[in-house]
Design a protein around this motif. Structure first.
Motif, mmCIF file in Angstrom:
data_model
loop_
_atom_site.group_PDB
_atom_site.id
_atom_site.type_symbol
_atom_site.label_atom_id
_atom_site.label_comp_id
_atom_site.label_asym_id
_atom_site.label_seq_id
_atom_site.Cartn_x
_atom_site.Cartn_y
_atom_site.Cartn_z
ATOM 1 N N GLN A 141 18.174 14.232 -26.412
ATOM 2 C CA GLN A 141 17.682 13.676 -25.167
ATOM 3 C C GLN A 141 17.568 11.923 -25.389
ATOM 4 N N THR A 142 18.340 11.233 -24.689
ATOM 5 C CA THR A 142 18.143 9.826 -24.676
ATOM 6 C C THR A 142 17.468 9.026 -23.736
ATOM 7 N N ASP A 180 13.387 3.944 -27.482
ATOM 8 C CA ASP A 180 13.742 4.447 -29.072
ATOM 9 C C ASP A 180 14.933 5.163 -29.104
ATOM 10 N N PHE A 181 15.045 5.951 -28.218
ATOM 11 C CA PHE A 181 16.342 7.016 -28.647
ATOM 12 C C PHE A 181 17.519 6.706 -27.463
ATOM 13 N N THR A 191 28.354 10.271 -29.298
ATOM 14 C CA THR A 191 27.617 8.825 -28.565
ATOM 15 C C THR A 191 27.028 9.519 -27.291
ATOM 16 N N PRO A 192 25.701 10.411 -27.470
ATOM 17 C CA PRO A 192 25.310 10.724 -26.298
ATOM 18 C C PRO A 192 25.106 9.693 -25.084
ATOM 19 N N ASP A 205 10.175 12.081 -20.329
ATOM 20 C CA ASP A 205 11.530 12.029 -21.295
ATOM 21 C C ASP A 205 11.386 10.928 -22.352
ATOM 22 N N GLY A 206 10.184 10.245 -22.410
ATOM 23 C CA GLY A 206 9.913 9.236 -23.443
ATOM 24 C C GLY A 206 9.914 7.771 -23.068
ATOM 25 N N LYS A 207 10.503 7.714 -21.873
ATOM 26 C CA LYS A 207 10.817 6.256 -21.383
ATOM 27 C C LYS A 207 9.670 5.579 -21.071
#
Length: 489
Positions: free
Chosen positions: A132-133, A137-138, A156-157, A227-229
């Motif tokens: 998951q982007t 960071d991701f 390249t997601p 989701d990390g955002k």
């Protein structure tokens, strides 16, 4: 991983006297016999630590096999615990790198050893399985794989995506491409790209498949994840880390492929570690240990001491302080922390630093089997070593001043890395400490980088004191200025 290229330089000037003979104007009076004792202790520690690494890797494989036989939450947690235990002895072996020993070289002449297959990072997780982007960071520049040797095409997601058979991006992963056989030969195609985003084997491939990405943020509510955002606004609990669901292992087709990948990766890890261990085995006439511990001249004694100090110096400053800590710390990059899926980076730091001290003091206490942060009698250590270290050599050579400086440097570094460990156990792992608001001059990560830099300087001073005439702290090992931990590398 950051595979530092190293050419050991061995000067030819006289330094060390045979069997404690007369003093030399080119350096202190150090006997070849005493150097030989240092070398034998150093080799004994290497063999013990790599033996423990093999033993714990075998236990990890057994736990993974149990998970494959019966994919339950209890077996998944047991496999995770086995991985954490396996890191405890291996982390202490990193000091044996940068000297063309078995971890970095198969023939002790060129740098072609299995280290990249064993401990390479950051991982090419987007090449292995779904990811998951986000826009921090991701993002795709971190986890996108633009070159690889496993023939799955560019990966390249472009954003978060689900595990579905018709999802094109997922189909570009090793797990998603069901026509790709997961074998040891496949996993040997690791870290072949220039940016090394195609790492697919070793401890961290196993870590990723057990934990998954660490995108879960605990803001005080048990069911609150993102989701990390908004990672900078979250406080993450050490116990969470990645939260790969058990259904990833029970799902038809892809669950089986993940379990197969884990089993193949674990067996390959055992095989690679066994080869390294055997290079340090006693009583073998033609292995690395036999050549390393044989000292017949002053120049050989000088070269072997240089090799030990080179591993200690480069790991302290360029590799640990720079590549493994400052790159992530100065840029708030969770992807660049060493064990980013399990939130175990605090142990990587502590164990690597401990390994340097082990080489100096000639001691190896074993490893932390119960994961309480201490190696003590409760761990029932069988392979402990207590021998003649560099500290003993300095004491017998009348070099009390430099010995006192080294003692102080190691003590300060231990104080600082144990503060990182304590923070992690209290709910603030490394990826919390590197957040923007936390990056200050009182942060234990900052302080550990600084003390590792100072420690490396004293190791350099020791090399000069011994008239080794060699750079034991390679200035090209890292692009980080570890004298200023806040400066991006």
């Amino acid at each position: 991983m950051k595979l530092t290229r190293l050419a050991l330089t061995v000067a030819t000037a006289s330094l060390i006297t045979a069997c404690g003979g007369g003093s030399s104007s080119s350096g202190p009076d150090i006997s070849i016999d005493n150097v030989a004792k240092v070398l034998n202790t150093n080799a004994e520690i290497a063999y013990a630590a790599y033996s423990d690494s093999v033993t714990t890797a075998v236990a990890l494989k057994a736990a993974i096999d149990a998970l494959a036989d019966e994919p339950t939450e209890a077996n998944l947690q047991a496999a995770k615990t086995a991985w954490l235990v396996a890191r405890e002895p291996y982390g202490q072996t990193e000091v044996y790198r940068f000297r063309l020993s078995p971890i970095d070289s198969t023939d002790y002449d060129q740098e072609d050893g299995p280290e990249g297959d064993i401990n390479a990072w950051p991982l090419g997780e987007a090449l292995i399985d779904y990811v998951q982007t986000n826009d921090s960071d991701f993002d795709t520049d971190q986890i996108g794989v633009t070159d690889n040797s496993v023939e799955v095409g560019d990966v390249t997601p472009a954003g978060a995506y689900a595990i579905t058979a018709d999802n094109h991006t997922f189909q570009q992963t090793i797990i998603g491409r069901t026509n790709i056989d997961i074998t040891a030969d496949l996993l040997a195609n690791t870290a072949t790209a220039d940016d090394e985003h195609d790492v697919i084997s070793g401890y961290h491939a196993i870590e990723f498949l057990l934990w998954g990405q660490d995108l879960n943020n605990d803001t005080g509510l048990a069911d609150r994840t993102t989701d990390g955002k908004n990672r900078d606004q979250a406080v993450k609990a050490y116990q969470t880390a990645g939260q790969r669901p058990l259904t990833d292992f029970t799902a038809a087709t892809y669950g089986v492929r993940r379990l197969t990948y884990l089993q193949v990766a674990a067996q390959k890890l055992i095989d690679d570690l066994t080869a390294v261990r055997d290079g340090w085995a006693p009583g073998v006439s033609d292995n690395y240990r036999a050549a390393f511990t044989a000292v017949a001249s002053k120049s050989e004694a000088k070269q072997k001491l240089t090799e030990i100090l080179t591993g200690m110096g480069i790991l302290s400053e360029g590799e640990l302080a720079g590549e493994r800590m400052q790159i992530a710390f100065a840029s708030n990059s969770q992807e660049d922390e060493h064990s980013c899926f399990s939130d175990n980076t605090h142990r990587d730091i502590a164990l690597n630093a401990l390994g340097v001290a082990n080489s100096y003091y000639g001691e190896y206490k074993g490893y932390d089997r119960d994961l309480d942060g201490d190696i003590d009698s409760s761990d029932a250590v069988a392979n402990a070593v207590s021998g003649y270290g560099i500290d003993s050599l300095l004491a017998d050579s009348g070099l009390e001043d430099i010995a006192a400086e080294l003692d102080a440097a190691f003590t300060l570094t231990e104080t600082n890395y144990m503060a990182i460990d304590a923070k992690a156990r209290a709910g603030q792992p490394f990826d919390v400490l590197i957040m923007d608001d936390n990056r200050t001059a009182t942060n234990p990560v900052y302080l550990t980088i600084k003390s590792l830099n100072a420690q490396a300087s004293v190791i350099t001073d020791l090399a000069e004191e011994l008239k080794l005439d060699a750079d034991v702290v390679d200035p090209g090992a890292s692009e980080c200025n570890t004298d200023n931990p806040l400066e991006e590398c």
